[in-house]
Every structure is written in structure tokens, then in C-alpha cells.
Design an enzyme around this catalytic site. Structure first.
Site, PDB file in Angstrom:
ATOM      1  N   PHE A 150       9.856 -17.480 -17.531  1.00  0.00           N
ATOM      2  CA  PHE A 150      11.192 -17.006 -17.914  1.00  0.00           C
ATOM      3  C   PHE A 150      12.231 -18.120 -17.956  1.00  0.00           C
ATOM      4  O   PHE A 150      13.257 -17.987 -18.605  1.00  0.00           O
ATOM      5  CB  PHE A 150      11.668 -15.913 -16.931  1.00  0.00           C
ATOM      6  CG  PHE A 150      12.179 -16.472 -15.617  1.00  0.00           C
ATOM      7  CD1 PHE A 150      13.482 -16.949 -15.525  1.00  0.00           C
ATOM      8  CD2 PHE A 150      11.356 -16.553 -14.501  1.00  0.00           C
ATOM      9  CE1 PHE A 150      13.960 -17.488 -14.332  1.00  0.00           C
ATOM     10  CE2 PHE A 150      11.828 -17.090 -13.316  1.00  0.00           C
ATOM     11  CZ  PHE A 150      13.131 -17.565 -13.230  1.00  0.00           C
ATOM     12  N   LYS A 174       2.485 -15.925 -26.052  1.00  0.00           N
ATOM     13  CA  LYS A 174       2.842 -14.744 -25.245  1.00  0.00           C
ATOM     14  C   LYS A 174       3.996 -15.180 -24.350  1.00  0.00           C
ATOM     15  O   LYS A 174       3.794 -15.751 -23.293  1.00  0.00           O
ATOM     16  CB  LYS A 174       1.632 -14.316 -24.402  1.00  0.00           C
ATOM     17  CG  LYS A 174       1.565 -12.866 -24.002  1.00  0.00           C
ATOM     18  CD  LYS A 174       2.608 -12.341 -23.052  1.00  0.00           C
ATOM     19  CE  LYS A 174       2.606 -12.891 -21.645  1.00  0.00           C
ATOM     20  NZ  LYS A 174       3.899 -12.545 -20.960  1.00  0.00           N
ATOM     21  N   GLU A 177       7.803 -11.735 -20.499  1.00  0.00           N
ATOM     22  CA  GLU A 177       8.322 -10.400 -20.831  1.00  0.00           C
ATOM     23  C   GLU A 177       9.769 -10.249 -20.331  1.00  0.00           C
ATOM     24  O   GLU A 177      10.466  -9.317 -20.708  1.00  0.00           O
ATOM     25  CB  GLU A 177       7.420  -9.303 -20.243  1.00  0.00           C
ATOM     26  CG  GLU A 177       7.385  -9.195 -18.727  1.00  0.00           C
ATOM     27  CD  GLU A 177       6.479 -10.241 -18.050  1.00  0.00           C
ATOM     28  OE1 GLU A 177       6.142 -11.251 -18.694  1.00  0.00           O
ATOM     29  OE2 GLU A 177       6.150 -10.031 -16.863  1.00  0.00           O
ATOM     30  N   SER A 227       4.134 -19.622 -12.316  1.00  0.00           N
ATOM     31  CA  SER A 227       4.057 -19.763 -10.860  1.00  0.00           C
ATOM     32  C   SER A 227       2.657 -20.187 -10.402  1.00  0.00           C
ATOM     33  O   SER A 227       1.683 -20.072 -11.153  1.00  0.00           O
ATOM     34  CB  SER A 227       4.434 -18.432 -10.217  1.00  0.00           C
ATOM     35  OG  SER A 227       3.537 -17.443 -10.671  1.00  0.00           O
ATOM     36  N   CYS A 282      11.684 -25.977 -12.597  1.00  0.00           N
ATOM     37  CA  CYS A 282      10.500 -26.504 -11.899  1.00  0.00           C
ATOM     38  C   CYS A 282      10.721 -27.938 -11.451  1.00  0.00           C
ATOM     39  O   CYS A 282       9.967 -28.462 -10.652  1.00  0.00           O
ATOM     40  CB  CYS A 282       9.283 -26.424 -12.800  1.00  0.00           C
ATOM     41  SG  CYS A 282       9.466 -27.487 -14.229  1.00  0.00           S
ATOM     42  N   GLU A 382       7.802 -22.742  -2.692  1.00  0.00           N
ATOM     43  CA  GLU A 382       8.810 -22.941  -3.732  1.00  0.00           C
ATOM     44  C   GLU A 382       9.784 -21.770  -3.630  1.00  0.00           C
ATOM     45  O   GLU A 382       9.365 -20.611  -3.715  1.00  0.00           O
ATOM     46  CB  GLU A 382       8.135 -22.936  -5.114  1.00  0.00           C
ATOM     47  CG  GLU A 382       9.118 -23.148  -6.243  1.00  0.00           C
ATOM     48  CD  GLU A 382       8.484 -22.952  -7.625  1.00  0.00           C
ATOM     49  OE1 GLU A 382       7.806 -21.941  -7.836  1.00  0.00           O
ATOM     50  OE2 GLU A 382       8.689 -23.826  -8.482  1.00  0.00           O
TER      51      GLU A 382
HETATM   52  P1  NAD Z   1       5.098 -16.203 -13.664  1.00  0.00           P
HETATM   53  O1  NAD Z   1       3.883 -16.913 -13.187  1.00  0.00           O
HETATM   54  O2  NAD Z   1       5.505 -14.965 -12.982  1.00  0.00           O
HETATM   55  O3  NAD Z   1       4.927 -15.809 -15.211  1.00  0.00           O
HETATM   56  C1  NAD Z   1       4.558 -16.752 -16.181  1.00  0.00           C
HETATM   57  C2  NAD Z   1       3.816 -16.047 -17.311  1.00  0.00           C
HETATM   58  O4  NAD Z   1       2.586 -15.519 -16.799  1.00  0.00           O
HETATM   59  C3  NAD Z   1       4.570 -14.885 -17.938  1.00  0.00           C
HETATM   60  O5  NAD Z   1       4.389 -14.922 -19.329  1.00  0.00           O
HETATM   61  C4  NAD Z   1       3.906 -13.653 -17.323  1.00  0.00           C
HETATM   62  O6  NAD Z   1       3.902 -12.539 -18.179  1.00  0.00           O
HETATM   63  C5  NAD Z   1       2.489 -14.126 -17.081  1.00  0.00           C
HETATM   64  N1  NAD Z   1       1.880 -13.494 -15.906  1.00  0.00           N
HETATM   65  C6  NAD Z   1       2.506 -13.055 -14.782  1.00  0.00           C
HETATM   66  N2  NAD Z   1       1.618 -12.565 -13.900  1.00  0.00           N
HETATM   67  C7  NAD Z   1       0.408 -12.704 -14.461  1.00  0.00           C
HETATM   68  C8  NAD Z   1      -0.919 -12.396 -14.024  1.00  0.00           C
HETATM   69  N3  NAD Z   1      -1.145 -11.836 -12.844  1.00  0.00           N
HETATM   70  N4  NAD Z   1      -1.942 -12.674 -14.852  1.00  0.00           N
HETATM   71  C9  NAD Z   1      -1.720 -13.241 -16.060  1.00  0.00           C
HETATM   72  N5  NAD Z   1      -0.486 -13.560 -16.526  1.00  0.00           N
HETATM   73  C10 NAD Z   1       0.562 -13.303 -15.734  1.00  0.00           C
HETATM   74  O7  NAD Z   1       6.269 -17.285 -13.664  1.00  0.00           O
HETATM   75  P2  NAD Z   1       7.832 -17.073 -13.917  1.00  0.00           P
HETATM   76  O8  NAD Z   1       8.415 -16.386 -12.738  1.00  0.00           O
HETATM   77  O9  NAD Z   1       8.064 -16.514 -15.261  1.00  0.00           O
HETATM   78  O10 NAD Z   1       8.325 -18.595 -13.949  1.00  0.00           O
HETATM   79  C11 NAD Z   1       8.734 -19.317 -12.823  1.00  0.00           C
HETATM   80  C12 NAD Z   1       7.638 -20.218 -12.322  1.00  0.00           C
HETATM   81  O11 NAD Z   1       7.257 -21.136 -13.360  1.00  0.00           O
HETATM   82  C13 NAD Z   1       8.078 -21.099 -11.155  1.00  0.00           C
HETATM   83  O12 NAD Z   1       7.054 -21.133 -10.204  1.00  0.00           O
HETATM   84  C14 NAD Z   1       8.261 -22.474 -11.788  1.00  0.00           C
HETATM   85  O13 NAD Z   1       8.108 -23.560 -10.909  1.00  0.00           O
HETATM   86  C15 NAD Z   1       7.197 -22.460 -12.825  1.00  0.00           C
HETATM   87  N6  NAD Z   1       7.471 -23.445 -13.850  1.00  0.00           N
HETATM   88  C16 NAD Z   1       6.734 -24.581 -13.855  1.00  0.00           C
HETATM   89  C17 NAD Z   1       6.988 -25.565 -14.789  1.00  0.00           C
HETATM   90  C18 NAD Z   1       6.192 -26.835 -14.803  1.00  0.00           C
HETATM   91  O14 NAD Z   1       6.273 -27.547 -15.775  1.00  0.00           O
HETATM   92  N7  NAD Z   1       5.418 -27.140 -13.783  1.00  0.00           N
HETATM   93  C19 NAD Z   1       8.007 -25.385 -15.726  1.00  0.00           C
HETATM   94  C20 NAD Z   1       8.747 -24.197 -15.694  1.00  0.00           C
HETATM   95  C21 NAD Z   1       8.468 -23.222 -14.751  1.00  0.00           C
END
Ligand code: NAD
Length: 497
Positions: A150, A174, A177, A227, A282, A382
Site C-alpha cells: 500500500f 496485483k 487492495e 511485509s 520501508c 518493524e
Molecule cells: P502486505 O504484505 O500486507 O501486502 C502486500 C501485498 O501482498 C498486497 O498486495 C496484499 O494483497 C498481498 N497479500 C497480503 N497478505 C497476503 C497473503 N497472506 N498471501 C498472499 N498475498 C498477500 O504489505 P503492506 O502492508 O501492503 O505493505 C507494507 C509492508 O511492505 C511493510 O512491511 C514494508 O516494509 C514493506 N515494504 C518493503 C519495501 C522494500 O523495498 N523492502 C518497500 C515498500 C514496502
């Protein structure tokens, strides 16, 4: 009426037939601004098949023509920069200046994608044996997919599909959401840039839809940002299904403060990099490591941090926006409470923060901890909120040891006036992106985004040359031609096309 976000399949924006929808809210007001479908199995299949079919022709489109699509796209994105930033602000709550940065960092990757030919050059060695030459060529993989988080709704999708597509692949995106609107606008502009129908597909959903992508035999590569637990799951499942996977995960980024550093710069940069974007980056600095006497600067840091207050995206005085959801806020508040309960000193407590006129926003004030130890949750996890944890050490060696013992390795920085200290730090630190007097050292796209250890699962990183390698395969040809085959007599035709 609430807008239903469409799918983008085969170059058409179409309404999903699903019965499962997720509400998209404005995090500053909690108002529902759209609903996003969880695509049906049939729709997922349709998108993937379409991408596979389009790949057959797209891979053979001249590379300069593929690059020209990116040139036109870059131009359109720049033209619509402010409009995209406003849309992005609405669904993330980011203040406008941050939202503009999000769009701009994405545009920079599209510029690199327009330079695709020079990153897809193979190698040649003549006479590997007498009269035999060997050369390699770089070819696209096929259908690739991207699953995005997000917190950067423009930049992170743009890390992925423009380079993959410029390299000759087709792509299924994808988006999160929680923030699907920016992604749809990116797709509209991509279509307007002249991208052929079916080169990019956008599907929506959650775990179930992601699982379809991870397990589908047609998908060759998976780019993921999100995450830690999800990144681990994506890497494991994707590789189990024989896909190439790059999974970027969470982080705990430390800034080391040396006694010879410029104090005003340290405080300014610490404040901005810890609470900016509500800490939902991040690469945000979430731990400050004060070396020696610099711990005396914490009092002034606290004063400056306290001045930072969240607010609406178009409020010039706001330092940052809300957390993305009520759930995200509750999680951060729970971690702050846990920090207090475990004995850390909460010097600034943002949990009771309100913004006038916006009582439903997911606001959190700047929060500062001292007296934390490495076994506390506020240090181990985090937090992803405007929370800074201060640690104190006596020497640079101790700072390096502390950071190298932390499981994450996304970004770090050192503030110092001493070149030798900076050199030692950049050499010894086990973190993939290092800033020297730069708090958030995100590389520009001619480099790659190179998180290490617990912040990354995979081998080849995002954008830059590594991403081109990620989205392509190398083929090596060994060729021999016999003198006897050279035709005798004149050949008067010149055939050039
Ligand atoms: P998230 O992991 O909740 O969601 C990321 C994506 O995965 C979304 O599209 C979501 O629909 C999908 N998803 C969620 N749960 C899932 C599951 N159980 N199985 C399969 N797909 C699933 O992350 P978020 O809250 O949207 O984003 C924040 C996180 O992203 C933080 O931890 C941040 O550090 C990380 N991030 C990392 C970087 C990097 O470059 N390392 C960059 C930006 C964000």
C-alpha cells in the site's frame, strides 16, 4: 455512489463478476471511496491467458518500438504527475509533497525502461575455437507478475511492469487492495501511451488471487514487495512452483550518529526520515544509534520531533498524513504500549493524537523511545509508524555490531564528518543500501534497489540492470560457418528493411 474498481484484462477495463469486494477508504476520514473486487478464478485465468497470448507477438516487437512506448509513457506520466499525486493522496492520505515524490520516483524507473536496449546487450567472443564464435543474447521470460504493497502506490508498480514489459515480457499486476485507484490510473495512461492490448493486465484481490499467480504454470517470474511474513510465503511458494522470485520485505533501518557529525543536520534528518510519510516507508529510519556524547542531543531531537504533526494531504502545515487503516494504527499503538510495558522510556507519546475536523482519521503523533534494549518488541519488530527508538553505544564498532546483529538489512546511514569512519562503516555494515550523511539512501534506477538479509528474499533486485536480468533469460549461441558455403559469383542484390 461508490465507485467499483474495474479489472484491466486484454486492454479492456471491465467490471468483475465477483461477489467478494473490499472497501477502499480514505485514511484521513475513514470515508469509503471505492470498492475493489477479489477477481474470480475465471477472471484470473482470463488475465493470465491473455498475457500469455500477447507475449507471442510482443516479444517480437522491435526493441526500439518497445522503448518508444516507455518514452511516450514517461511523457504522459509527467503530464499527469500532479493529478496522479492527488489521487494517490486520497487513497493513502499522504501529504501532497510526499505523493509527488512517490510518482516522481516511479517516473524515473520508466525513464530507465526507455533505455532498455543498452541493458539487453549480450556478449560475443570470436574464435572460441578456430572459425567458431560464441555469443549470448538476452531474451524475455514470458508472463511475469507483480504484487505490490500500500505504501508506494505509484512507485512500486512502476518498479516492476515498465521494465518487465520493455524487456519483451507481458505482465499481470496485483496492486494492494488498500490502494487500487492509482494503479488503475497508471494502467489507463499506459494504454494511452500506445501499449498494445494485453501487454499489461491488472487484477485485484488478496491471498487467493495471489496464490493463483504463484501456482499458475504460465507465470515465469514473481516480483513482490510487502511485509516479512508475506514475503517469506511468496518466496517459498513461488520457488516451490519453479518461478523466479524477488520478494522485498520489511525493515528496521538504523542511523548512526557520530560525535563529529553536524548536530543540526542530524536532528533535521532524523526527524524527517523517522516521521515522514508517518513512518510508512520501508527505508524510514526507525532506530537512531547515538555514539558517545551524542546521546546529549536527544533532548533537542525530542523538541523538534514534537513540532511535527500529522494532517490532511492538502494542509501545508502537516508534516505527514494518517496511517493507512484503523487496523494499522491499532497495531502500532499496541507496539508502543508494549514498549512502555517492557520498560522503554516513552519520551514522546503520539497515541492520543487528533487532527481538528477529522476525528475519524488514523492519526498518530510522533513517538520517541529511549532506554530500549534489543530484546524489546519495539526494537525487534518493524513498527511502520512515526516511531523512533534511540539506542546508545560507546563506539562505532559497537554500533556496527548492533546493526549487523539485527535481522534486517534494507537501509542504514551514518552521519559523520570523518571520512575514515564513513569508509569503515560502508565496508563493514551488512546492509544493502548505505547513506553517508544521507538518511534514506534509495538508489536511482540506473542502480538497483538492493536490500539484504531479512529485508529481501531472492537473488536479483528491483530496477536497474539487476531487474533486467531478473525479467530475462540468457541464451548462448556457438556458431560455425564453413568456407565451402560461401557462394561464388557476384550477388548484386541489397536487401535492407
Ligand atoms: P502486505 O504484505 O500486507 O501486502 C502486500 C501485498 O501482498 C498486497 O498486495 C496484499 O494483497 C498481498 N497479500 C497480503 N497478505 C497476503 C497473503 N497472506 N498471501 C498472499 N498475498 C498477500 O504489505 P503492506 O502492508 O501492503 O505493505 C507494507 C509492508 O511492505 C511493510 O512491511 C514494508 O516494509 C514493506 N515494504 C518493503 C519495501 C522494500 O523495498 N523492502 C518497500 C515498500 C514496502
Amino acid at each position: 455512489m461508490i465507485q467499483s474498481v474495474p479489472l484491466f484484462i486484454g486492454g479492456e477495463f471491465c467490471q468483475s463478476q465477483t461477489t467478494e469486494w473490499v472497501e477502499v477508504t480514505n485514511p484521513a476520514t475513514s470515508e469509503v471511496i471505492a470498492k475493489v473486487p477479489c477477481a474470480t478464478e475465471q477472471e484470473m485465468e482470463h488475465a493470465i491467458k491473455n498475457a500469455a497470448e500477447t507475449f507471442k507477438s510482443w516479444k517480437d516487437v522491435a526493441i526500439s518500438e518497445r522503448a518508444r512506448v516507455m518514452l511516450r509513457y514517461q511523457h504522459l506520466l509527467k503530464e499527469h504527475h500532479d493529478e496522479l499525486a492527488e489521487l494517490l493522496s486520497k487513497e493513502t492520505g499522504k501529504i501532497l509533497i510526499d505523493a509527488k515524490g512517490d510518482v516522481w520516483r516511479g517516473i524515473e524507473v520508466v525513464e530507465q525502461a526507455a533505455n532498455i536496449a543498452s541493458n539487453m546487450m549480450g556478449e560475443t567472443v570470436e574464435n572460441v575455437a578456430t572459425d567458431i564464435d560464441s555469443y549470448s543474447m538476452i531474451q524475455p521470460l514470458g508472463v511475469c507478475c507483480g504484487i505490490t504493497p500500500f505504501n508506494f502506490p505509484a512507485m512500486i508498480p512502476l518498479w516492476m511492469f515498465p521494465l518487465a514489459i520493455a524487456a519483451g515480457n507481458t505482465f499481470v499486476l496485483k496492486p494492494s487492495e488498500q490502494v487500487p485507484l492509482t494503479a488503475m490510473r497508471l494502467a489507463e495512461l499506459f494504454e494511452q501511451a500506445g501499449a498494445p492490448k494485453g501487454v499489461l493486465q491488472v487484477v485485484h484481490g488478496r491471498k487467493e488471487q495471489v496464490d493463483t499467480l504463484l501456482k499458475h504454470p504460465v507465470i515465469r517470474a514473481v516480483s513482490f514487495v510487502g511485509s516479512v511474513p508475506v514475503a517469506q510465503y511468496i518466496y517459498k511458494t513461488g520457488t516451490d512452483y519453479n518461478k523466479r522470485v524477488q520478494a522485498f520485505a520489511g525493515a528496521k533501518n538504523h542511523m548512526v550518529v557520530m560525535p563529529d557529525a553536524n548536530k543540526a543536520q542530524v536532528i533535521n534528518n532524523l526527524v524527517g526520515s523517522s516521521v515522514g510519510a508517518a513512518g510508512q516507508r520501508c527505508m524510514a529510519i526507525s532506530v537512531a544509534v547515538f555514539v558517545g556524547s551524542t546521546k546529549e542531543w536527544i533532548e533537542d531531537l525530542k523538541t523538534e520531533m514534537a513540532k511535527m504533526q500529522p494532517g490532511a494531504w492538502n494542509d501545508d502545515k502537516a508534516a505527514y498524513g494518517p496511517l493507512i487503516s484503523r487496523e494499522a494504527k491499532n497495531r502500532v499503538v499496541a507496539l508502543i504500549e508494549e514498549g512502555k510495558a517492557q520498560g522503554a522510556v516513552c519520551q514522546l507519546d503520539g497515541t492520543q493524537c487528533n487532527v481538528e475536523g477529522m476525528p475519524q482519521g488514523n492519526w498518530l503523533g510522533p513517538t520517541l523511545f529511549t532506554g530500549a534494549t534489543t530484546d524489546m518488541s519495539i526494537y525487534e519488530q518493524e513498527i511502520f509508524g512515526p516511531v523512533l527508538v534511540c539506542m546508545e553505544v560507546d563506539t562505532l564498532d559497537e554500533a556496527i555490531e548492533l546493526i549487523n546483529n539485527n535481522p534486517y538489512g534494507n537501509g542504514t546511514s551514518i552521519f559523520t564528518a570523518n571520512g575514515a569512519a564513513a569508509r569503515k562503516y560502508q565496508h563493514e555494515i551488512q546492509v544493502g543500501q548505505v547513506g553517508i550523511n544521507v538518511p534514506i539512501p534509495v538508489p536511482l534506477p540506473f542502480f538497483s534497489f538492493t536490500g539484504w538479509r531479512g529485508s529481501f528474499y531472492g537473488d536479483l533486485h528491483a530496477y536497474g540492470k539487476q531487474a533486467v536480468r531478473f525479467y530475462t533469460e540468457t541464451k548462448t549461441v556457438t556458431s560455425r560457418w564453413f568456407d565451402d558455403d560461401i557462394p561464388t559469383g557476384p550477388n548484386l542484390t541489397i536487401q535492407l528493411r
